[in-house]
Write a protein that holds these residues in place. Structure first.
Motif, PDB file in Angstrom:
ATOM      1  N   MET A  13     -24.383  33.924  23.284  1.00  0.00           N
ATOM      2  CA  MET A  13     -24.249  34.014  21.684  1.00  0.00           C
ATOM      3  C   MET A  13     -23.419  32.350  21.462  1.00  0.00           C
ATOM      4  O   MET A  13     -22.139  32.238  22.349  1.00  0.00           O
ATOM      5  N   THR A  14     -23.666  31.792  21.260  1.00  0.00           N
ATOM      6  CA  THR A  14     -23.176  30.583  21.297  1.00  0.00           C
ATOM      7  C   THR A  14     -21.614  30.878  20.150  1.00  0.00           C
ATOM      8  O   THR A  14     -21.481  31.285  19.199  1.00  0.00           O
ATOM      9  N   LYS A  15     -20.821  30.626  21.240  1.00  0.00           N
ATOM     10  CA  LYS A  15     -19.415  30.622  20.557  1.00  0.00           C
ATOM     11  C   LYS A  15     -18.431  29.039  20.976  1.00  0.00           C
ATOM     12  O   LYS A  15     -18.937  28.614  22.219  1.00  0.00           O
ATOM     13  N   PRO A  16     -17.119  28.988  20.166  1.00  0.00           N
ATOM     14  CA  PRO A  16     -17.060  27.585  20.948  1.00  0.00           C
ATOM     15  C   PRO A  16     -15.697  27.624  21.852  1.00  0.00           C
ATOM     16  O   PRO A  16     -15.581  26.536  22.611  1.00  0.00           O
ATOM     17  N   LEU A  17     -15.423  28.532  22.329  1.00  0.00           N
ATOM     18  CA  LEU A  17     -14.202  29.124  23.255  1.00  0.00           C
ATOM     19  C   LEU A  17     -14.366  30.224  24.316  1.00  0.00           C
ATOM     20  O   LEU A  17     -14.919  30.675  23.806  1.00  0.00           O
ATOM     21  N   LEU A  18     -13.819  29.806  25.166  1.00  0.00           N
ATOM     22  CA  LEU A  18     -13.563  30.992  26.156  1.00  0.00           C
ATOM     23  C   LEU A  18     -12.664  31.752  25.841  1.00  0.00           C
ATOM     24  O   LEU A  18     -11.648  31.240  25.346  1.00  0.00           O
ATOM     25  N   ASN A  19     -12.822  33.168  26.350  1.00  0.00           N
ATOM     26  CA  ASN A  19     -11.886  33.666  26.793  1.00  0.00           C
ATOM     27  C   ASN A  19     -11.298  34.203  27.829  1.00  0.00           C
ATOM     28  O   ASN A  19     -11.915  34.446  29.036  1.00  0.00           O
ATOM     29  N   VAL A  20     -10.197  34.809  27.755  1.00  0.00           N
ATOM     30  CA  VAL A  20      -9.227  35.822  29.094  1.00  0.00           C
ATOM     31  C   VAL A  20     -10.249  36.521  29.848  1.00  0.00           C
ATOM     32  O   VAL A  20     -10.741  36.625  31.136  1.00  0.00           O
ATOM     33  N   GLN A  21     -10.520  36.705  28.874  1.00  0.00           N
ATOM     34  CA  GLN A  21     -11.848  38.259  29.671  1.00  0.00           C
ATOM     35  C   GLN A  21     -12.652  38.029  30.215  1.00  0.00           C
ATOM     36  O   GLN A  21     -12.843  39.054  31.334  1.00  0.00           O
ATOM     37  N   ASP A  22     -13.834  36.591  29.421  1.00  0.00           N
ATOM     38  CA  ASP A  22     -14.241  36.111  29.700  1.00  0.00           C
ATOM     39  C   ASP A  22     -13.840  36.045  31.769  1.00  0.00           C
ATOM     40  O   ASP A  22     -14.963  36.057  32.691  1.00  0.00           O
ATOM     41  N   MET A  23     -13.243  35.104  31.348  1.00  0.00           N
ATOM     42  CA  MET A  23     -12.645  34.474  33.240  1.00  0.00           C
ATOM     43  C   MET A  23     -11.956  35.957  34.219  1.00  0.00           C
ATOM     44  O   MET A  23     -12.406  35.532  34.913  1.00  0.00           O
TER      45      MET A  23
END
Length: 598
Positions: A13-23
């Motif tokens: 899915m397209t999303k503007p920012l990464l989040n800490v959980q993904d990292m």
């Protein structure tokens, strides 16, 4: 693996920012990769490289859209640890796409004008890590290192080489430790290692490991190489992106049927594209092929190659280039087998399981291994044996019983004759020197070689035509008066130019007889030259006659021809000169005709 599934779904899915959980999810995965160098880890890294590259692209977009390095590190505090661990993973840095994205992410974090301690410390760390990602071949990296005052180093290449050497040693050691074929192979990591090598096949540093995997002893049957690895290696080798040792190429063909088929088809294609090449050049081309050595070392490879030839010949039964290639390949193969050490040799009957065992040895025997005075007896026996095979087929066709099986038997007998066509060349030679004695068996053998089936023609009728041609040539080459009767020469030209829908002998069969009469008959050299020149000029078969002469000369140089050797070679040379002169005269005429047509 279960932790990564939600992340993979979110990345779709397209999303503007990464989040800490993904990292954090990716960081946990990278930490796990670095804790052990097991086959499962290698496989898992290889499987996730594409998804990792996709995430790195999103990370790069995030870095570029953030105002500063300090701001990026606030939103993603573990980014340094994440990128740093990736830089020390040789499976990741060996992949061009992943290494390029890593490089761009680090460059995006580098501050040209650091404003605080965090950015200055980040710059120092980035300088150190970039050394690892730099190679002398990377022009962009060289320019960046120069601007930053950092000397280029091949750090990641050294790490990759060390990893390759370690895996290579492990594979060789474990495979050599096997005591018997029944013992379980301790090299259970072979398949996983081959899977992990898939992204590395184009890396020169990985070549030793690929060679080690391919050259494993055959008794490691419990740890087969992965098909993905074999396909990747085959593709890289075909496109010349990978250089393999000779033995590795042979092993690749042994393990990968598509790769072997492609090599054989390439050889066939080269013959078609060079249809004008001489028999000597064809033999040189075949002799340089690694397929010969592969066939001699592995009976199974020869069976596959032979089966490709067999199926190809069924479709182009009358194609002389293919028949010549099959004969040349078989001849070179037999020489290669003869050079092998006795303990490594496989019985010849294992290479020809579909051939009649009674015919196998007599046909594989070279004419040079038999006294010249015994040639006719040998050929008469071959002719009689082959006639019995065809008679059985005709009887089966008549009563409708087992015709398919009989046809297969006839084809296999003919295919073996094509492979051993040196005896057909001897047959034509003897027919060119024979008088009125019974040559029926020789004529039948020659007819069967050129007309093996009854498709579109009757074998008995073809034999009648061939007998007429032979009688005509004997009469023509016995004439001592000059010039030769016009009707004799014109009849021969007509025989070589068959009319559609009219059964007649093969033009190449007739031309072969003509050339052999010109070489071996007692007709004067000038008379033989005049006959050959006149006939081939009117039929346009100059090139074909030249190839027959070249093939005849090559065979005589290899074999035994005790009587009249100097005379025969002299006649061949003079006939070749005459044809060469004709060929040279035809070129300007063809060019002029082409110009007038335009």
């Amino acid at each position: 693996m279960s932790q990564l599934q939600p992340l993979i779904q979110r990345q779709q899915m397209t999303k503007p920012l990464l989040n800490v959980q993904d990292m954090q999810i990716w960081l946990d995965k990278v930490v796990a990769w670095g804790q052990t160098d097991s086959p499962d880890t290698q496989k898992d890294t290889s499987l996730h490289l594409k998804k990792l590259s996709s995430y790195l692209r999103e990370l790069l977009t995030h870095i570029n859209n953030t105002s500063s390095t300090s701001e990026t590190m606030k939103t993603l505090p573990s980014i340094g640890q994440f990128l740093g661990r990736l830089c020390w993973n040789p499976y990741v840095t060996a992949d061009d796409t992943s290494r390029s994205l890593l490089f761009q992410c680090l460059w995006g974090l580098f501050s040209e004008h650091p404003t605080n301690a965090v950015e200055r410390k980040a710059n120092q760390w980035i300088r150190k890590v970039l050394c690892q990602l730099t190679t002398e071949e990377d022009v962009v990296a060289q320019a960046l290192m120069k601007s930053m005052g950092i000397p280029p180093e091949e750090y990641h290449v050294k790490v990759l080489k060390k990893m390759v050497a370690s895996l290579q040693e492990k594979i060789v050691t474990n495979c050599n430790s096997l005591i018997s074929i029944n013992q379980r192979c301790s090299c259970d990591s072979v398949r996983a290692t081959s899977e992990a090598c898939v992204p590395l096949v184009a890396c020169p540093e990985a070549a030793p490991l690929i060679d080690a995997l391919l050259q494993r002893p055959v008794n490691c049957v419990r740890a087969p190489l992965s098909q993905e690895f074999l396909d990747a290696v085959s593709s890289a080798y075909s496109s010349q992106d990978l250089s393999l040792e000779e033995q590795s190429v042979l092993s690749l063909w042994y393990h990968s049927l598509p790769s072997l088929e492609k090599a054989v088809l390439n050889l066939l294609e080269s013959v078609f594209t060079n249809s004008g090449s001489t028999p000597q050049k064809m033999e040189e081309q075949v002799a340089q092929s690694l397929l010969l050595k592969a066939c001699a070392q592995h009976c199974s490879i020869f069976l596959v190659v032979n089966d490709i030839f067999r199926n190809f010949l069924k479709q182009v039964e009358a194609n002389e280039c293919v028949k010549s290639l099959i004969q040349t390949f078989t001849s070179c193969f037999l020489r290669e087998v003869a050079l092998m050490q006795p303990q490594k040799c496989v019985p010849l009957k294992s290479f020809f399981p579909q051939s009649s065992q009674s015919l196998l040895v007599p046909l594989l025997t070279l004419p040079s291994d038999i006294p010249q005075e015994a040639w006719r007896h040998h050929l008469n026996w071959l002719s009689g044996s082959l006639q019995r095979v065809t008679e059985e087929e005709e009887e089966a066709d008549g009563d409708g019983s087992g015709s398919t099986r009989r046809q297969h038997k006839v084809f296999e007998a003919w295919f073996l004759l094509v492979q051993c066509a040196h005896w057909i060349q001897v047959t034509v030679q003897l027919l060119g020197t024979s008088g009125c004695e019974d040559c029926g068996p020789l004529l039948w053998l020659l007819t069967f070689y050129h007309h093996p089936t009854n498709r579109g023609h009757n074998r008995a009728l073809q034999l009648v035509h061939v007998k007429e041609v032979w009688d005509h040539l004997r009469s023509l080459f016995s004439i001592s008066a000059h010039p030769f009767p016009v009707d004799y020469l014109q009849s021969l030209v007509t025989m070589l130019s068959p009319q559609p829908q009219q059964p007649s002998a093969s033009p190449l069969l007739i031309l072969s007889l003509l050339v052999n009469f010109a070489v071996f008959s007692q007709q004067s050299l000038s008379g033989s030259t005049r006959i050959l020149q006149t006939v081939v000029d009117r039929t346009g078969l100059v090139d074909e006659a030249a190839r027959i002469l070249s093939s005849l000369e090559r065979r005589l140089n290899e074999g035994r021809l005790s009587e009249g050797t100097n005379r025969v070679h002299l006649r061949i040379k003079e006939l070749q000169k005459a044809l060469k002169h004709m060929h040279a005269e035809q070129k300007p005429a063809e060019k002029q005709a082409h110009t007038q047509t335009l």
